[in-house]
Design a protein around this motif. Sequence first.
Motif, mmCIF file in Angstrom:
data_model
loop_
_atom_site.group_PDB
_atom_site.id
_atom_site.type_symbol
_atom_site.label_atom_id
_atom_site.label_comp_id
_atom_site.label_asym_id
_atom_site.label_seq_id
_atom_site.Cartn_x
_atom_site.Cartn_y
_atom_site.Cartn_z
ATOM 1 N N SER A 140 3.026 -6.486 8.365
ATOM 2 C CA SER A 140 3.429 -7.785 7.820
ATOM 3 C C SER A 140 2.708 -8.954 8.490
ATOM 4 O O SER A 140 2.507 -9.992 7.863
ATOM 5 N N ASP A 141 2.278 -8.809 9.750
ATOM 6 C CA ASP A 141 1.536 -9.891 10.410
ATOM 7 C C ASP A 141 0.184 -10.163 9.747
ATOM 8 O O ASP A 141 -0.380 -11.238 9.917
ATOM 9 N N VAL A 142 -0.325 -9.206 8.977
ATOM 10 C CA VAL A 142 -1.575 -9.428 8.238
ATOM 11 C C VAL A 142 -1.395 -10.593 7.267
ATOM 12 O O VAL A 142 -2.309 -11.389 7.059
ATOM 13 N N CYS A 143 -0.202 -10.715 6.700
ATOM 14 C CA CYS A 143 0.066 -11.793 5.734
ATOM 15 C C CYS A 143 -0.170 -13.164 6.361
ATOM 16 O O CYS A 143 -0.694 -14.074 5.711
ATOM 17 N N ARG A 144 0.193 -13.316 7.611
ATOM 18 C CA ARG A 144 0.038 -14.594 8.303
ATOM 19 C C ARG A 144 -1.380 -14.800 8.821
ATOM 20 O O ARG A 144 -1.925 -15.890 8.743
ATOM 21 N N HIS A 145 -1.990 -13.748 9.331
ATOM 22 C CA HIS A 145 -3.289 -13.881 9.996
ATOM 23 C C HIS A 145 -4.490 -13.747 9.062
ATOM 24 O O HIS A 145 -5.559 -14.272 9.359
ATOM 25 N N TYR A 146 -4.334 -13.008 7.964
ATOM 26 C CA TYR A 146 -5.471 -12.742 7.076
ATOM 27 C C TYR A 146 -5.087 -12.947 5.611
ATOM 28 O O TYR A 146 -5.134 -12.010 4.811
ATOM 29 N N PRO A 147 -4.717 -14.147 5.211
ATOM 30 C CA PRO A 147 -4.308 -14.355 3.816
ATOM 31 C C PRO A 147 -5.408 -14.008 2.809
ATOM 32 O O PRO A 147 -5.119 -13.646 1.673
ATOM 33 N N GLN A 148 -6.661 -14.073 3.229
ATOM 34 C CA GLN A 148 -7.768 -13.728 2.329
ATOM 35 C C GLN A 148 -7.728 -12.245 1.940
ATOM 36 O O GLN A 148 -8.158 -11.873 0.846
ATOM 37 N N ILE A 149 -7.185 -11.414 2.799
ATOM 38 C CA ILE A 149 -7.045 -9.997 2.472
ATOM 39 C C ILE A 149 -5.989 -9.818 1.385
ATOM 40 O O ILE A 149 -6.186 -9.054 0.441
ATOM 41 N N LEU A 150 -4.879 -10.531 1.514
ATOM 42 C CA LEU A 150 -3.839 -10.444 0.485
ATOM 43 C C LEU A 150 -4.362 -10.905 -0.866
ATOM 44 O O LEU A 150 -4.084 -10.282 -1.895
ATOM 45 N N GLU A 151 -5.126 -11.985 -0.874
ATOM 46 C CA GLU A 151 -5.679 -12.490 -2.130
ATOM 47 C C GLU A 151 -6.633 -11.470 -2.755
ATOM 48 O O GLU A 151 -6.594 -11.231 -3.958
ATOM 49 N N ALA A 152 -7.470 -10.852 -1.937
ATOM 50 C CA ALA A 152 -8.394 -9.830 -2.449
ATOM 51 C C ALA A 152 -7.610 -8.677 -3.061
ATOM 52 O O ALA A 152 -7.971 -8.156 -4.124
ATOM 53 N N GLY A 153 -6.524 -8.266 -2.418
ATOM 54 C CA GLY A 153 -5.700 -7.183 -2.943
ATOM 55 C C GLY A 153 -4.972 -7.564 -4.221
ATOM 56 O O GLY A 153 -4.866 -6.757 -5.143
ATOM 57 N N ARG A 154 -4.469 -8.797 -4.272
ATOM 58 C CA ARG A 154 -3.790 -9.260 -5.494
ATOM 59 C C ARG A 154 -4.751 -9.258 -6.679
ATOM 60 O O ARG A 154 -4.393 -8.868 -7.780
ATOM 61 N N GLN A 155 -5.983 -9.682 -6.444
ATOM 62 C CA GLN A 155 -6.982 -9.708 -7.512
ATOM 63 C C GLN A 155 -7.262 -8.315 -8.048
ATOM 64 O O GLN A 155 -7.672 -8.159 -9.200
ATOM 65 N N ARG A 156 -7.067 -7.315 -7.221
ATOM 66 C CA ARG A 156 -7.385 -5.938 -7.601
ATOM 67 C C ARG A 156 -6.151 -5.132 -7.984
ATOM 68 O O ARG A 156 -6.256 -3.952 -8.297
ATOM 69 N N GLY A 157 -4.981 -5.737 -7.931
ATOM 70 C CA GLY A 157 -3.756 -5.036 -8.304
ATOM 71 C C GLY A 157 -3.358 -3.926 -7.345
ATOM 72 O O GLY A 157 -2.786 -2.927 -7.756
ATOM 73 N N TRP A 158 -3.668 -4.112 -6.054
ATOM 74 C CA TRP A 158 -3.305 -3.091 -5.077
ATOM 75 C C TRP A 158 -1.797 -2.902 -5.006
ATOM 76 O O TRP A 158 -1.016 -3.827 -5.231
ATOM 77 N N ALA A 159 -1.381 -1.713 -4.640
ATOM 78 C CA ALA A 159 0.020 -1.427 -4.330
ATOM 79 C C ALA A 159 0.203 -1.665 -2.830
ATOM 80 O O ALA A 159 -0.636 -1.257 -2.022
ATOM 81 N N TRP A 160 1.276 -2.344 -2.471
ATOM 82 C CA TRP A 160 1.531 -2.701 -1.068
ATOM 83 C C TRP A 160 2.675 -1.847 -0.522
ATOM 84 O O TRP A 160 3.723 -1.742 -1.148
ATOM 85 N N LEU A 161 2.457 -1.252 0.642
ATOM 86 C CA LEU A 161 3.471 -0.435 1.296
ATOM 87 C C LEU A 161 3.708 -0.983 2.695
ATOM 88 O O LEU A 161 2.747 -1.318 3.410
ATOM 89 N N ALA A 162 4.960 -1.077 3.098
ATOM 90 C CA ALA A 162 5.306 -1.603 4.422
ATOM 91 C C ALA A 162 4.816 -0.655 5.517
ATOM 92 O O ALA A 162 4.952 0.562 5.420
ATOM 93 N N HIS A 163 4.240 -1.250 6.563
ATOM 94 C CA HIS A 163 3.710 -0.474 7.688
ATOM 95 C C HIS A 163 3.995 -1.210 8.998
ATOM 96 O O HIS A 163 3.123 -1.422 9.822
ATOM 97 N N GLY A 164 5.228 -1.685 9.145
ATOM 98 C CA GLY A 164 5.626 -2.361 10.374
ATOM 99 C C GLY A 164 5.106 -3.787 10.449
ATOM 100 O O GLY A 164 4.484 -4.308 9.538
ATOM 101 N N ARG A 165 5.375 -4.413 11.572
ATOM 102 C CA ARG A 165 4.954 -5.801 11.779
ATOM 103 C C ARG A 165 3.535 -5.887 12.292
ATOM 104 O O ARG A 165 2.732 -6.665 11.806
#
Length: 110
Positions: A66-91
């Motif tokens: 979940s800390d990726v969301c705060r530190h690397y928002p560009q990764i989340l945007e790249a995944g959203r553009q590609r329709g990735w499935a998100w699975l929880a993997h700790g903080r």
Amino acid sequence: MAFYVGLNIEHYQIDKPSTSIFGGTAMLQPDPLNYGWRDYGPRVGLWRMIESLDRHGVPASVLLNSDVCRHYPQILEAGRQRGWAWLAHGRDNSTFQAGMGADTERAYLQ
């Protein structure tokens, strides 16, 4: 044949010991040698993986700290553009949850 691509996208705290490929510097805080290979993924490696997945039309499932969301928002945007499935993997991957009591782990994850 069925398969899935599971990408671990993780955040490591720079000033906290974690998984090491070379134990000789693991006691340093920060540990530049071991942190360097951990930090390679979000800076360089993931973007190379994205290029390859895009080239071959392969979707990904992401095991995400979940800390990726705060530190690397560009990764989340790249995944959203590609329709990735998100699975929880700790903080983060610097805090080991093994051995935590249930209340401590619950507070950590909140």
